[in-house]
Design a protein around this motif. Structure first.
Motif, PDB file in Angstrom:
ATOM      1  N   HIS A  31     -21.049  15.364  -5.135  1.00 11.10           N
ATOM      2  CA  HIS A  31     -19.792  16.230  -4.704  1.00 11.10           C
ATOM      3  C   HIS A  31     -18.658  16.394  -5.858  1.00 11.10           C
ATOM      4  O   HIS A  31     -17.756  16.609  -6.389  1.00 11.10           O
ATOM      5  CB  HIS A  31     -19.105  15.619  -3.839  1.00 11.10           C
ATOM      6  N   ARG A  32     -19.207  16.331  -7.063  1.00  9.46           N
ATOM      7  CA  ARG A  32     -18.525  16.486  -8.297  1.00  9.46           C
ATOM      8  C   ARG A  32     -18.274  17.717  -8.726  1.00  9.46           C
ATOM      9  O   ARG A  32     -17.931  17.309  -9.563  1.00  9.46           O
ATOM     10  CB  ARG A  32     -19.915  16.377  -9.070  1.00  9.46           C
ATOM     11  N   ASP A  33     -17.890  18.320  -7.758  1.00 12.09           N
ATOM     12  CA  ASP A  33     -17.387  20.262  -8.283  1.00 12.09           C
ATOM     13  C   ASP A  33     -16.257  20.254  -7.234  1.00 12.09           C
ATOM     14  O   ASP A  33     -15.353  20.367  -7.896  1.00 12.09           O
ATOM     15  CB  ASP A  33     -18.080  21.036  -8.152  1.00 12.09           C
ATOM     16  N   THR A  34     -15.948  18.539  -6.280  1.00 12.77           N
ATOM     17  CA  THR A  34     -15.219  18.785  -5.506  1.00 12.77           C
ATOM     18  C   THR A  34     -14.582  17.275  -5.156  1.00 12.77           C
ATOM     19  O   THR A  34     -13.267  17.513  -4.823  1.00 12.77           O
ATOM     20  CB  THR A  34     -14.780  19.283  -3.912  1.00 12.77           C
ATOM     21  N   VAL A  35     -14.751  15.980  -5.751  1.00 10.60           N
ATOM     22  CA  VAL A  35     -14.437  14.535  -5.892  1.00 10.60           C
ATOM     23  C   VAL A  35     -14.291  14.550  -6.699  1.00 10.60           C
ATOM     24  O   VAL A  35     -15.204  14.268  -8.007  1.00 10.60           O
ATOM     25  CB  VAL A  35     -15.623  14.353  -4.740  1.00 10.60           C
ATOM     26  N   VAL A  36     -13.193  13.760  -7.199  1.00 10.42           N
ATOM     27  CA  VAL A  36     -12.709  12.527  -8.930  1.00 10.42           C
ATOM     28  C   VAL A  36     -13.395  11.692  -7.966  1.00 10.42           C
ATOM     29  O   VAL A  36     -11.351  10.969  -7.270  1.00 10.42           O
ATOM     30  CB  VAL A  36     -11.719  13.333  -9.514  1.00 10.42           C
TER      31      VAL A  36
ATOM     32  N   LEU B 171      -8.372  23.750  -2.103  1.00  8.82           N
ATOM     33  CA  LEU B 171      -9.529  23.564  -2.704  1.00  8.82           C
ATOM     34  C   LEU B 171      -9.980  24.169  -3.412  1.00  8.82           C
ATOM     35  O   LEU B 171     -10.503  25.357  -3.796  1.00  8.82           O
ATOM     36  CB  LEU B 171     -10.969  23.410  -1.363  1.00  8.82           C
ATOM     37  N   ARG B 172      -9.716  23.069  -5.015  1.00 10.90           N
ATOM     38  CA  ARG B 172     -10.463  23.788  -6.419  1.00 10.90           C
ATOM     39  C   ARG B 172     -11.327  22.986  -6.475  1.00 10.90           C
ATOM     40  O   ARG B 172     -11.442  20.895  -7.000  1.00 10.90           O
ATOM     41  CB  ARG B 172      -9.161  23.490  -7.430  1.00 10.90           C
ATOM     42  N   ARG B 173     -12.409  23.748  -6.836  1.00  9.00           N
ATOM     43  CA  ARG B 173     -13.937  23.499  -7.851  1.00  9.00           C
ATOM     44  C   ARG B 173     -14.086  23.495  -9.102  1.00  9.00           C
ATOM     45  O   ARG B 173     -13.521  24.143  -9.946  1.00  9.00           O
ATOM     46  CB  ARG B 173     -14.831  23.943  -6.561  1.00  9.00           C
ATOM     47  N   GLY B 174     -15.173  22.927  -9.899  1.00 14.67           N
ATOM     48  CA  GLY B 174     -14.958  22.482 -10.972  1.00 14.67           C
ATOM     49  C   GLY B 174     -15.080  21.326 -11.371  1.00 14.67           C
ATOM     50  O   GLY B 174     -15.752  20.499 -10.639  1.00 14.67           O
ATOM     51  N   ASP B 175     -15.381  21.426 -12.955  1.00 17.04           N
ATOM     52  CA  ASP B 175     -15.643  19.685 -13.814  1.00 17.04           C
ATOM     53  C   ASP B 175     -14.389  19.275 -13.548  1.00 17.04           C
ATOM     54  O   ASP B 175     -13.311  19.575 -13.319  1.00 17.04           O
ATOM     55  CB  ASP B 175     -15.850  20.690 -15.509  1.00 17.04           C
ATOM     56  N   GLY B 176     -15.274  17.982 -13.095  1.00 15.60           N
ATOM     57  CA  GLY B 176     -14.164  17.296 -13.041  1.00 15.60           C
ATOM     58  C   GLY B 176     -13.736  16.618 -14.333  1.00 15.60           C
ATOM     59  O   GLY B 176     -13.936  16.637 -15.665  1.00 15.60           O
ATOM     60  N   PRO B 177     -12.550  14.684 -14.762  1.00 16.58           N
ATOM     61  CA  PRO B 177     -12.146  15.290 -16.253  1.00 16.58           C
ATOM     62  C   PRO B 177     -12.785  14.029 -16.390  1.00 16.58           C
ATOM     63  O   PRO B 177     -12.133  13.114 -17.777  1.00 16.58           O
ATOM     64  CB  PRO B 177     -10.858  14.032 -15.268  1.00 16.58           C
ATOM     65  N   TYR B 178     -13.849  13.574 -16.580  1.00 17.01           N
ATOM     66  CA  TYR B 178     -14.779  12.084 -16.887  1.00 17.01           C
ATOM     67  C   TYR B 178     -15.331  12.092 -18.674  1.00 17.01           C
ATOM     68  O   TYR B 178     -15.518  13.931 -18.387  1.00 17.01           O
ATOM     69  CB  TYR B 178     -15.848  11.678 -16.104  1.00 17.01           C
TER      70      TYR B 178
END
Length: 599
Positions: free
Chosen positions: A62-67, A157-164
């Motif tokens: 769930h990399r594009d929805t979960v941080v 819901l906002r999808r996209g790259d995470g802050p890692y």
């Protein structure tokens, strides 16, 4: 999901700042639109390390929805050092942002009571679930799916790259090595834990002779996952505690072959077999191994026990410990341990570094069986660096112990960055060396002792001193705010809500268990002991004004599927140590959330 009052998630604050973000400070406001999972952890805690591994698949899927955000909340003084947190994030391959919260500011904001605790925040910034302990991956997967569907439909819901942001790799021959053993030829075999390998070093302790394993996590002939303890077996092979593979492996230095002695690759959970053919029984984070009393003993850190493996029969079994976390001596089956992480055998004793109690303990024969005794240490909450008589001496989360030629033992006092010595003949504790960086093991090599300096990524050779180093005594207690409770009757409620699509498994009797005790024992006039209800009335004794309530809860839930006679089941378990202060006007109810939200 059952309706409940919506609680806005408090903002994230921590004096240590952010790791794995490329220098950017994160806010929940900026993460609005994403599902956020806060993982309250501390790097000493083996259950927290289990959760890190449980989260890896969810994090990738769930990399594009979960941080996922780790909130590092220290227990020990050493864990409040920023560099120690930086090291731990690399050591355990944490691939998400981490907030370093040395003063437990965010921990207090979220009223967290136990390591580990997971808090789920929905895309609109509200807390929707809390889970204590490990074993919640299935429930989180279910909840994330529901939140994705619900907020996609709402447009929130906002999808996209995470802050890692990954840190820059560092080139060293070893990276956070764990344990070492001296091979018959004079070379050293070292568990290179973060690189998932074994490394053979020349007699100088520096030059690389060979590497064993691919360097990637795996459970095949060329794979390890964060290996730790090593022990020579009578047949010339080396037993390897393959910690995160939950297995015991054998390495043959003559042929280079790696085989599996025990474990299945799955983590042992409550209710599963505790004895039987070794490769058919699950293990849980084996951290060290040692040959004692004609068999291989295993420090099973993940379940606070000692197990044994008998090469003659090919079987494993529990040898000591109940799975309850704490410091209780006595007959081996009744003893309590707290993350045993280091072993060393002499002719008549098996020495144990019991990390979470900052204790040095030992196993010895007792009639037809074995008994557990404590040489140094008092319990889960007292630690420090203090020499002298064993009854008042202190360690801080030791990970290793080494038998010395004179009958004494050297203790790798990991969080004190020191090598200590306990002499059974005098009952005295002294300091052999300081200015070591997270020593995790030591081995004898002639007149020298070679220390595994884990956080300096090297072996360090020391001459065994005739006189101990003198250090200024320091004592600490775990600093967590006590909960004010009213005198007399106290209602204890462990909150457990089965995840959507599951129900409590009552096919074979009660599916919940609650164990309550206290330090000091006199704190509880009524209510200690084991039962099946997750709620209980406790009675606090007159005249005892403070102490710690020890609560262990377990619940088994199964997927609800009337068509399936054997649905998948899931175990939820957590231990709490809750400091309490008895004061007029204090709380009359103590809620502890195992899974769900307190109403």
């Amino acid at each position: 999901m059952a309706p409940h009052a919506r609680v806005r998630a408090p903002e994230l604050i921590g004096k240590g700042g952010w790791l794995n973000t490329g220098g950017t400070a994160l806010t929940l406001a900026a993460l609005r639109g994403r599902i956020v999972i806060l993982d309250f952890w501390t790097f000493c805690c083996v259950n927290c390390l289990h959760v890190l591994d449980e989260l890896r698949e969810l994090e990738e899927k769930h990399r594009d929805t979960v941080v996922i955000i780790g909130v590092h909340s220290p227990k020990f003084v050493h864990e409040a050092e920023h560099q120690a947190v930086v090291d731990a994030v690399e050591r355990y391959e944490v691939h998400h942002p981490v907030l370093d919260d040395p003063e437990l500011a965010t921990w207090k904001q979220y009223a967290v009571r136990a390591w580990p605790t997971l808090v789920v925040i929905d895309p609109e910034g509200y807390v929707v679930a809390q889970h204590a302990g490990e074993g919640h991956a299935h429930a989180l997967e279910q909840l994330v799916g529901e939140l994705e569907a619900q907020h996609a439909a709402k447009g929130t819901l906002r999808r996209g790259d995470g802050p890692y942001v990954a840190p820059e790799p560092v080139a060293t021959d070893l990276r956070f090595p764990g344990k070492a053993v001296l091979l018959p030829g004079g070379t050293f075999l070292v568990s290179d834990s973060t690189r998932h390998q074994l490394v053979e070093l020349a007699a100088d302790g520096e030059s690389v002779v060979a590497r064993v394993g691919s360097g990637e996590r795996g459970f095949g002939p060329d794979g390890f996952s964060e290996p730790q303890g090593l022990a020579l077996l009578p047949d010339g092979t080396v037993a390897v505690a393959d910690t995160v593979n939950h297995a015991l492996r054998a390495y043959d230095p003559a042929t280079g072959a790696v085989t599996t002695l025990a474990g299945t690759g799955r983590q042992w959970m409550q209710g599963r077999p505790t004895s039987g053919p070794a490769t058919e029984v699950d293990l849980s984070s084996p951290w060290d191994v040692a040959w004692f009393a004609d068999r291989l003993w295993i420090a099973m850190a993940g379940v606070h026990q000692l197990w044994t493996y008998d090469p003659a029969t090919g079987a494993v079994e529990v040898a000591a410990g109940t799975t309850n976390e704490g410091l209780v001596d006595g007959p081996a089956p009744e003893a309590w341990f707290a993350q045993p992480s280091g072993l060393a055998a002499t002719e008549d004793r098996l020495w144990v570094a019991d990390s979470e109690t900052s204790a040095l303990r030992y196993v010895e024969r007792d009639g037809e069986g074995f008994a557990v005794r404590t040489a140094v240490g008092t319990g889960l909450f007292d630690f420090g660096h203090r020499d002298g008589e064993a009854a008042q001496a202190l360690f801080q989360h030791p990970l290793g112990v080494t038998a010395l030629p004179d009958g004494s033992v050297a203790v790798s006092d990991t969080y004190n960055h020191a090598l200590r010595r306990y002499d059974p003949a005098t009952g005295e504790v002294t300091t052999l060396a300081t200015d070591l960086r997270e020593p995790s093991d030591a081995v004898l090599a002639g007149d020298d002792i070679v220390v595994v300096e884990s956080a300096r990524h090297r072996l360090t050779r020391l001459r065994l001193p005739e006189e101990a180093v003198r250090v200024e005594s320091v004592a600490h207690r775990t600093q967590r705010a006590a909960t004010d409770v009213a005198p007399g009757r106290l209602r204890l409620d462990v909150v457990f809500q089965a995840p959507t699509g599951q129900k409590l498994d009552t096919r074979y009797g009660p599916s919940t268990r609650l164990l309550v005790s206290s330090t000091p024992p006199e704190l509880l006039a009524e209510g200690s002991g084991t039962g099946t209800d997750l709620g209980r009335d406790l009675v606090l004794a007159d005249g005892v004004t403070e102490g710690v309530l020890h609560v262990s809860a377990m619940a088994a839930s199964c997927d609800y599927d009337p068509e399936n006679e054997y649905p998948a089941c899931h175990m939820h378990q957590q231990d709490w140590g809750v400091p309490v202060r008895v004061v007029p006007g204090g709380a009359e109810r103590l809620p502890l959330v195992l899974a769900g939200l307190d109403a």
